[in-house]
Design a protein around this motif. Structure first.
Motif, PDB file in Angstrom:
ATOM      1  N   HIS B 138       3.299   0.871 -17.875  1.00 38.57           N
ATOM      2  CA  HIS B 138       3.344   1.958 -16.896  1.00 38.57           C
ATOM      3  C   HIS B 138       4.331   1.540 -15.801  1.00 38.57           C
ATOM      4  O   HIS B 138       4.320   0.390 -15.384  1.00 38.57           O
ATOM      5  N   VAL B 139       5.155   2.449 -15.353  1.00 37.37           N
ATOM      6  CA  VAL B 139       6.088   2.091 -14.277  1.00 37.37           C
ATOM      7  C   VAL B 139       5.941   3.040 -13.083  1.00 37.37           C
ATOM      8  O   VAL B 139       5.998   4.262 -13.234  1.00 37.37           O
ATOM      9  N   THR B 140       5.709   2.430 -11.923  1.00 38.51           N
ATOM     10  CA  THR B 140       5.618   3.186 -10.675  1.00 38.51           C
ATOM     11  C   THR B 140       6.863   2.910  -9.840  1.00 38.51           C
ATOM     12  O   THR B 140       7.299   1.764  -9.746  1.00 38.51           O
ATOM     13  N   GLY B 141       7.412   3.942  -9.250  1.00 32.86           N
ATOM     14  CA  GLY B 141       8.539   3.772  -8.343  1.00 32.86           C
ATOM     15  C   GLY B 141       8.067   3.840  -6.903  1.00 32.86           C
ATOM     16  O   GLY B 141       7.591   4.878  -6.461  1.00 32.86           O
ATOM     17  N   TYR B 142       8.157   2.741  -6.205  1.00 30.05           N
ATOM     18  CA  TYR B 142       7.819   2.717  -4.773  1.00 30.05           C
ATOM     19  C   TYR B 142       9.030   3.174  -3.979  1.00 30.05           C
ATOM     20  O   TYR B 142      10.127   2.632  -4.164  1.00 30.05           O
ATOM     21  N   ILE B 143       8.837   4.097  -3.095  1.00 27.58           N
ATOM     22  CA  ILE B 143       9.917   4.475  -2.178  1.00 27.58           C
ATOM     23  C   ILE B 143       9.461   4.168  -0.758  1.00 27.58           C
ATOM     24  O   ILE B 143       8.454   4.707  -0.290  1.00 27.58           O
ATOM     25  N   SER B 144      10.180   3.287  -0.080  1.00 28.71           N
ATOM     26  CA  SER B 144       9.830   2.896   1.293  1.00 28.71           C
ATOM     27  C   SER B 144      10.389   3.889   2.299  1.00 28.71           C
ATOM     28  O   SER B 144      11.332   4.630   1.991  1.00 28.71           O
ATOM     29  N   THR B 145       9.856   3.824   3.493  1.00 30.33           N
ATOM     30  CA  THR B 145      10.341   4.579   4.675  1.00 30.33           C
ATOM     31  C   THR B 145      10.562   6.060   4.353  1.00 30.33           C
ATOM     32  O   THR B 145      11.614   6.613   4.662  1.00 30.33           O
ATOM     33  N   VAL B 146       9.574   6.703   3.751  1.00 28.67           N
ATOM     34  CA  VAL B 146       9.744   8.121   3.388  1.00 28.67           C
ATOM     35  C   VAL B 146       9.569   9.054   4.595  1.00 28.67           C
ATOM     36  O   VAL B 146       9.898  10.241   4.501  1.00 28.67           O
ATOM     37  N   PHE B 147       9.044   8.536   5.695  1.00 25.05           N
ATOM     38  CA  PHE B 147       8.890   9.374   6.902  1.00 25.05           C
ATOM     39  C   PHE B 147       9.832   8.907   8.017  1.00 25.05           C
ATOM     40  O   PHE B 147      10.597   9.682   8.556  1.00 25.05           O
ATOM     41  N   ASP B 148       9.723   7.632   8.333  1.00 22.32           N
ATOM     42  CA  ASP B 148      10.526   7.062   9.425  1.00 22.32           C
ATOM     43  C   ASP B 148      11.070   5.715   8.991  1.00 22.32           C
ATOM     44  O   ASP B 148      10.414   4.982   8.249  1.00 22.32           O
ATOM     45  N   CYS B 149      12.233   5.408   9.502  1.00 18.37           N
ATOM     46  CA  CYS B 149      12.875   4.123   9.231  1.00 18.37           C
ATOM     47  C   CYS B 149      13.016   3.372  10.559  1.00 18.37           C
ATOM     48  O   CYS B 149      13.349   3.985  11.577  1.00 18.37           O
ATOM     49  N   PRO B 150      12.775   2.057  10.566  1.00 20.14           N
ATOM     50  CA  PRO B 150      12.904   1.326  11.840  1.00 20.14           C
ATOM     51  C   PRO B 150      14.332   1.300  12.370  1.00 20.14           C
ATOM     52  O   PRO B 150      14.550   1.020  13.541  1.00 20.14           O
ATOM     53  N   TYR B 151      15.303   1.594  11.489  1.00 20.41           N
ATOM     54  CA  TYR B 151      16.703   1.566  11.917  1.00 20.41           C
ATOM     55  C   TYR B 151      17.283   2.966  12.114  1.00 20.41           C
ATOM     56  O   TYR B 151      18.061   3.208  13.020  1.00 20.41           O
TER      57      TYR B 151
END
Lengths: 300, 300
Positions: B138-151
């Motif tokens: 099974h493969v899950t794709g994690y997507i980070s910072t989908v709402f806000d990014c620290p930069y």
């Protein structure tokens, strides 16, 4: 989803509900300085102390002195908890804009907390309400354990409505509904508001959440979808839970403010000044307060 | 309000996302014992470690040994974070049911976190996804910072959709959408889901909240009203925030469980066993974890 309010008013109950449940001793001087900081943060209402028997709550035994020494900002309403006529006299002498009377929706909790049955509590509060109104003061009726009671478990919305009706008949201006042990989940908030809003306009209802199980922000979100726009909170999440040492206190003003600003809801509160007041009392208590935002901002 | 799901599946990411951000060193022995406790708590999916370069995350440099030593419960899916083909080979050798690939919806965060542009990341992940699928995982794709990014600040839902599309094209089975810095408020969750659910069924979406500002439970509540029923969490709220030492970590499994039980939503998790696993790792880390419910139950 129902739409959210455009303005929310937070009542800072840290100096009363917060300190009442903290173990560390805060000097009168520190309380006065701290309340003065809160007074310039944009908060519109501060419950500055409690005029209960000093033997019952030694931490607030300086209520009269605090009331006399704080610098009053004319834009802020200062209120205090008042259990009976004697307490009201002291409170009026110390200076209040509003008096808060209190009782519980749970028979057992009421008995343990104020040593009277619910029926026997009404005449005592009625006297205070009438006299406070005659003195031209705003009167709020606090009702504890409106969702769950540590002794009786679930409290039915009908029971809460019954207490609301009696207090409104006695003349309170509004009602503050307390999740005293911080156990409610959003569906409980929905059920209670579905009933109460059939009987009272949203202007009469304030919600008072504790964050014992981390549900308070979700509960506030739910209540706002019902149009509720007044909430009690404590800076930093001061307070703790008398039934579980080390547990979280009232919902943190800082976290509620973060939510509201993110939602674009106006409060008039200056986050930076609030933060300073939070750090001040955290340092005086010499412990880490539960507020997530206070911890974040202090270390970011 | 839309109706809530009747069942919610929590993926315990404490051994990976939690420990990755904790300062204390946890021995392999303790990790194995702890994961074994989690394996019998009723949790259905555990992300047990990360097969990234051990120099990047020394705390998880024992991923292979952990994978080989844990006692596998046939009712639990064991997954691990995998950055590239090399990591996948190690992970397959150590034993995984699922591989999680990861990237960011923010160009700058992606660059800082994995040292590549978003465009240059796709081919690397594509290889891993194809090979993991060929190995029957099974493969899950994690997507980070989908709402806000620290930069970069706010990330638009359209940008997130674009990354989702590319990962789905490459063959991931589902997508885990990360509020990496724990700043989202419920209206942001609504906006993102309004868009993504026009393109993907709810079965494809997992939400991954951090509780940095105390919004995670309210965000989960909001997501559930959109039918989302899969969430990542860490026991005790392990993890912290790399941008603010002392801040809260992932949303606490214990607090999510309290919410779900209160709402009458089934999870299959045994609160008592979860609590024991929380106290175990709290003692090993020798610090108070952020979970409200863990603190409450430990002291009640």
């Amino acid at each position: 989803m129902r739409s959210l309010p455009s303005y929310v008013q937070l009542k800072e109950v840290g100096p009363r509900d917060g300190l009442q449940n903290e173990k560390s001793w805060i000097t009168t001087e520190d309380k006065v300085n701290w309340i003065n900081m809160l007074s310039t943060s944009g908060i519109k209402e501060i419950e500055y102390s409690s005029f209960v028997n000093p033997k019952m709550i030694p931490a607030l035994s300086d209520a009269r002195e605090v009331g006399k020494r704080i610098i009053r900002n004319p834009d802020v309403k200062y209120s205090a908890l008042v259990p009976n006529i004697k307490g009201l006299e002291y409170a009026l002498e110390a200076g209040i804009d509003g008096a808060s009377v209190f009782m519980s929706a749970s028979e057992t909790h009421n008995q343990k907390n104020i040593n009277k049955s619910i029926q026997d509590t009404y005449p005592v509060l009625d006297k205070v309400i009438v006299e406070a109104k005659q003195a031209g003061k705003h009167v709020t009726g606090y009702i504890s354990t409106v969702f769950d009671c540590p002794y009786e478990g679930k409290i039915s919305p009908e029971k809460v409505l019954d207490v609301c009706d009696k207090l409104i008949e006695s003349g309170v201006d509004d009602l503050s509904l307390g999740d005293t042990i911080g156990t409610a989940v959003p569906t409980q908030v929905e059920q209670l508001l579905e009933l109460l809003l059939q009987h009272y306009p949203k202007e009469k209802l304030i919600l008072h959440f504790h964050d014992t199980r981390g549900m308070a922000i979700a509960n506030i979100m739910t209540a706002m979808h019902y149009g509720i726009y007044r909430f009690d909170s404590t800076i930093g999440g001061l307070g703790g839970c008398p039934y579980a040492p080390g547990a979280a206190g009232n919902v943190a003003t800082n976290d509620v403010l973060y939510l509201l600003e993110g939602l674009g809801i106006n409060t008039g509160i200056d986050e930076k000044k609030l933060q300073e007041a939070g750090v001040f009392i955290q340092n005086k208590l010499n412990k880490t307060l539960p507020s997530r935002s206070l911890a974040y901002l202090k270390n970011a």
